[in-house]
Design a protein around this motif. Structure first.
Motif, PDB file in Angstrom:
ATOM      1  N   SER A  60       0.764  -1.357   0.048  1.00  0.00           N
ATOM      2  CA  SER A  60      -0.043  -0.110  -0.019  1.00  0.00           C
ATOM      3  C   SER A  60       0.927   1.330  -0.035  1.00  0.00           C
ATOM      4  CB  SER A  60      -0.765   0.158   1.312  1.00  0.00           C
ATOM      5  OG  SER A  60      -1.640  -1.036   1.246  1.00  0.00           O
ATOM      6  N   SER A  61       0.283   2.365  -0.127  1.00  0.00           N
ATOM      7  CA  SER A  61       0.865   3.658  -0.037  1.00  0.00           C
ATOM      8  C   SER A  61      -0.131   4.615   0.685  1.00  0.00           C
ATOM      9  CB  SER A  61       1.391   4.347  -1.469  1.00  0.00           C
ATOM     10  OG  SER A  61       0.368   4.438  -2.177  1.00  0.00           O
ATOM     11  N   PHE A  62       0.587   5.495   1.522  1.00  0.00           N
ATOM     12  CA  PHE A  62      -0.103   6.555   2.214  1.00  0.00           C
ATOM     13  C   PHE A  62       0.171   7.896   2.149  1.00  0.00           C
ATOM     14  CE2 PHE A  62      -0.702   2.279   4.045  1.00  0.00           C
ATOM     15  CZ  PHE A  62      -2.058   2.162   4.204  1.00  0.00           C
ATOM     16  N   TYR A  77      11.897  14.717   4.579  1.00  0.00           N
ATOM     17  CA  TYR A  77      13.018  15.004   3.917  1.00  0.00           C
ATOM     18  C   TYR A  77      13.210  13.885   2.855  1.00  0.00           C
ATOM     19  CZ  TYR A  77      13.081  19.107   6.812  1.00  0.00           C
ATOM     20  OH  TYR A  77      12.651  20.029   7.378  1.00  0.00           O
ATOM     21  N   GLN A  78      13.046  12.621   3.279  1.00  0.00           N
ATOM     22  CA  GLN A  78      13.363  11.233   2.696  1.00  0.00           C
ATOM     23  C   GLN A  78      12.203  10.485   2.410  1.00  0.00           C
ATOM     24  OE1 GLN A  78      16.767   9.698   4.886  1.00  0.00           O
ATOM     25  NE2 GLN A  78      18.103  11.333   4.470  1.00  0.00           N
ATOM     26  N   ALA A  79      11.179  10.770   2.095  1.00  0.00           N
ATOM     27  CA  ALA A  79       9.664  10.181   1.668  1.00  0.00           C
ATOM     28  C   ALA A  79      10.234   9.228   0.395  1.00  0.00           C
ATOM     29  CB  ALA A  79       8.529  11.103   1.734  1.00  0.00           C
ATOM     30  N   ASP A  80       9.154   8.549   0.408  1.00  0.00           N
ATOM     31  CA  ASP A  80       9.268   7.535  -0.849  1.00  0.00           C
ATOM     32  C   ASP A  80       8.881   8.221  -1.985  1.00  0.00           C
ATOM     33  OD1 ASP A  80      10.240   5.229   0.564  1.00  0.00           O
ATOM     34  OD2 ASP A  80       8.130   4.795   0.998  1.00  0.00           O
ATOM     35  N   ALA A  81       7.991   8.984  -2.023  1.00  0.00           N
ATOM     36  CA  ALA A  81       7.556   9.974  -3.013  1.00  0.00           C
ATOM     37  C   ALA A  81       6.821  11.297  -2.440  1.00  0.00           C
ATOM     38  CB  ALA A  81       6.377   9.244  -3.959  1.00  0.00           C
ATOM     39  N   TYR A  82       6.454  12.180  -3.319  1.00  0.00           N
ATOM     40  CA  TYR A  82       5.651  13.334  -2.937  1.00  0.00           C
ATOM     41  C   TYR A  82       4.440  13.489  -4.042  1.00  0.00           C
ATOM     42  CZ  TYR A  82       9.948  14.219  -0.349  1.00  0.00           C
ATOM     43  OH  TYR A  82      10.974  13.947   0.378  1.00  0.00           O
ATOM     44  N   GLY A  88      -2.282  23.072  -2.477  1.00  0.00           N
ATOM     45  CA  GLY A  88      -1.416  23.520  -3.416  1.00  0.00           C
ATOM     46  C   GLY A  88       0.056  23.345  -2.850  1.00  0.00           C
ATOM     47  N   THR A  89       0.162  22.441  -1.961  1.00  0.00           N
ATOM     48  CA  THR A  89       1.449  21.991  -1.572  1.00  0.00           C
ATOM     49  C   THR A  89       1.485  20.532  -1.841  1.00  0.00           C
ATOM     50  OG1 THR A  89       0.760  21.554   0.596  1.00  0.00           O
ATOM     51  CG2 THR A  89       1.568  23.652   0.318  1.00  0.00           C
ATOM     52  N   GLU A  90       2.402  19.820  -1.232  1.00  0.00           N
ATOM     53  CA  GLU A  90       2.464  18.425  -1.598  1.00  0.00           C
ATOM     54  C   GLU A  90       2.573  17.665  -0.225  1.00  0.00           C
ATOM     55  OE1 GLU A  90       6.456  18.175  -3.507  1.00  0.00           O
ATOM     56  OE2 GLU A  90       5.474  17.898  -5.167  1.00  0.00           O
ATOM     57  N   ASP A  91       2.208  16.181  -0.238  1.00  0.00           N
ATOM     58  CA  ASP A  91       2.288  15.481   0.905  1.00  0.00           C
ATOM     59  C   ASP A  91       3.452  14.362   0.564  1.00  0.00           C
ATOM     60  OD1 ASP A  91      -0.105  16.498   1.998  1.00  0.00           O
ATOM     61  OD2 ASP A  91      -1.234  15.231   0.921  1.00  0.00           O
ATOM     62  N   SER A  92       3.967  14.167   1.831  1.00  0.00           N
ATOM     63  CA  SER A  92       4.945  12.938   1.637  1.00  0.00           C
ATOM     64  C   SER A  92       4.224  11.562   1.467  1.00  0.00           C
ATOM     65  CB  SER A  92       5.781  12.848   2.976  1.00  0.00           C
ATOM     66  OG  SER A  92       6.480  13.923   3.258  1.00  0.00           O
ATOM     67  N   VAL A  93       4.912  10.632   0.862  1.00  0.00           N
ATOM     68  CA  VAL A  93       4.099   9.349   0.536  1.00  0.00           C
ATOM     69  C   VAL A  93       5.142   8.241   1.137  1.00  0.00           C
ATOM     70  CG1 VAL A  93       3.599   7.560  -0.942  1.00  0.00           C
ATOM     71  CG2 VAL A  93       3.033  10.066  -1.443  1.00  0.00           C
ATOM     72  N   VAL A  94       4.555   7.217   2.004  1.00  0.00           N
ATOM     73  CA  VAL A  94       5.243   6.143   2.367  1.00  0.00           C
ATOM     74  C   VAL A  94       4.698   4.792   1.675  1.00  0.00           C
ATOM     75  CG1 VAL A  94       3.586   5.739   4.594  1.00  0.00           C
ATOM     76  CG2 VAL A  94       5.871   4.726   4.592  1.00  0.00           C
ATOM     77  N   ASP A  95       5.579   4.087   1.223  1.00  0.00           N
ATOM     78  CA  ASP A  95       5.070   2.962   0.086  1.00  0.00           C
ATOM     79  C   ASP A  95       5.430   1.572   0.959  1.00  0.00           C
ATOM     80  OD1 ASP A  95       4.904   1.035  -1.872  1.00  0.00           O
ATOM     81  OD2 ASP A  95       5.735   2.392  -3.285  1.00  0.00           O
ATOM     82  N   THR A  96       4.460   0.647   1.064  1.00  0.00           N
ATOM     83  CA  THR A  96       4.952  -0.492   1.948  1.00  0.00           C
ATOM     84  C   THR A  96       5.228  -1.636   0.933  1.00  0.00           C
ATOM     85  OG1 THR A  96       2.481  -0.849   2.490  1.00  0.00           O
ATOM     86  CG2 THR A  96       3.886   0.390   3.878  1.00  0.00           C
ATOM     87  N   LYS A  97       5.318  -1.374  -0.495  1.00  0.00           N
ATOM     88  CA  LYS A  97       5.551  -2.560  -1.322  1.00  0.00           C
ATOM     89  C   LYS A  97       6.939  -2.677  -0.898  1.00  0.00           C
ATOM     90  CE  LYS A  97       2.268  -0.657  -4.547  1.00  0.00           C
ATOM     91  NZ  LYS A  97       2.217   0.566  -4.844  1.00  0.00           N
ATOM     92  N   LYS A  98       7.208  -4.230  -0.834  1.00  0.00           N
ATOM     93  CA  LYS A  98       8.588  -4.561  -0.364  1.00  0.00           C
ATOM     94  C   LYS A  98       9.690  -4.516  -1.693  1.00  0.00           C
ATOM     95  CE  LYS A  98      11.378  -7.959   1.828  1.00  0.00           C
ATOM     96  NZ  LYS A  98      11.000  -9.470   2.754  1.00  0.00           N
ATOM     97  N   SER A  99      10.567  -4.077  -1.846  1.00  0.00           N
ATOM     98  CA  SER A  99      11.465  -3.941  -2.935  1.00  0.00           C
ATOM     99  C   SER A  99      12.122  -5.260  -3.192  1.00  0.00           C
ATOM    100  CB  SER A  99      12.519  -2.626  -3.089  1.00  0.00           C
ATOM    101  OG  SER A  99      12.474  -2.220  -1.784  1.00  0.00           O
ATOM    102  N   VAL A 100      12.129  -5.325  -4.550  1.00  0.00           N
ATOM    103  CA  VAL A 100      12.933  -6.747  -4.575  1.00  0.00           C
ATOM    104  C   VAL A 100      14.503  -6.672  -4.779  1.00  0.00           C
ATOM    105  CG1 VAL A 100      13.035  -8.747  -6.296  1.00  0.00           C
ATOM    106  CG2 VAL A 100      10.813  -7.481  -6.064  1.00  0.00           C
TER     107      VAL A 100
END
Length: 100
Positions: A60-62, A77-82, A88-100
């Motif tokens: 998932s991602s949140f 500052y080190q989120a998985d994405a924005y 009109g701004t950005e949110d940080s994103v945390v991704d819980t997909k396990k990288s291979v």
């Protein structure tokens, strides 16, 4: 900073959220995973960082943000994405997909 721990037998990941800045007294974590209700983060003096752990569903991602001193929103500052938000701004994103 985000640190993730994946479990072989559970459909969730433990995500450690950390935020560090010298000029703040409190940090709270808010995001889609807690209905944007700020969760106070604990200050770890020896590491000079605010930290909390949250269990989130795997694959998932949140969106999330940090609330500094109960008044200013800040991204990780080190989120998985924005991603852009409705303010009109950005949110940080945390991704819980396990990288291979």
């Amino acid at each position: 900073m985000l640190k993730k721990k994946f479990f072989k037998t559970k459909k969730e990941a433990e995500v450690t959220f950390e935020f560090s800045r010298d000029d703040i007294k409190s940090v709270a974590l808010a995001g889609e995973f807690n209905e944007w209700s700020p969760l106070t983060m604990k200050y770890v003096k020896k590491d000079k960082v605010f930290r909390t752990r949250v269990r989130l569903p795997k694959d998932s991602s949140f969106r999330f943000k940090y609330l500094l001193d109960n008044e200013t929103w800040e991204n990780d500052y080190q989120a998985d994405a924005y991603v852009p938000n409705q303010f009109g701004t950005e949110d940080s994103v945390v991704d819980t997909k396990k990288s291979v």
